[in-house]
Design a protein around this motif. Sequence first.
Motif, PDB file in Angstrom:
ATOM      1  N   LYS A 198       0.748  -1.066   0.015  1.00  0.00           N
ATOM      2  CA  LYS A 198       0.006   0.004  -0.007  1.00  0.00           C
ATOM      3  C   LYS A 198       0.996   0.937  -0.031  1.00  0.00           C
ATOM      4  O   LYS A 198       1.997   1.253   0.641  1.00  0.00           O
ATOM      5  N   LYS A 211       0.716   5.445   0.401  1.00  0.00           N
ATOM      6  CA  LYS A 211       0.120   6.585   0.991  1.00  0.00           C
ATOM      7  C   LYS A 211      -0.189   7.804  -0.074  1.00  0.00           C
ATOM      8  O   LYS A 211       0.876   8.053  -0.753  1.00  0.00           O
ATOM      9  N   GLU A 237      -4.994   5.439   1.238  1.00  0.00           N
ATOM     10  CA  GLU A 237      -3.880   4.663   0.789  1.00  0.00           C
ATOM     11  C   GLU A 237      -4.273   3.927  -0.599  1.00  0.00           C
ATOM     12  O   GLU A 237      -5.705   3.668  -0.896  1.00  0.00           O
TER      13      GLU A 237
END
Length: 51
Positions: free
Chosen positions: A7, A9, A24
């Motif tokens: 993931k 940000k 995310e």
Amino acid sequence: MSKSQSKSKVVAKCRSCGSVFVSEQLSDGTIRPIGVSADCTCGDGAFDRLS
Ligand SMILES: [Zn+2]
């Protein structure tokens, strides 16, 4: 080499109401706001990535 779901940000803006969320982005491209449930508080779930 197998990679677990990564993931990153990002900052994303709701397409419907224009609210901006720290979010995310999953490896499949899905953008999910952090701190709210899956969707924007306006009820829309479509986000454009800003960063
Ligand atoms: Zn919204």
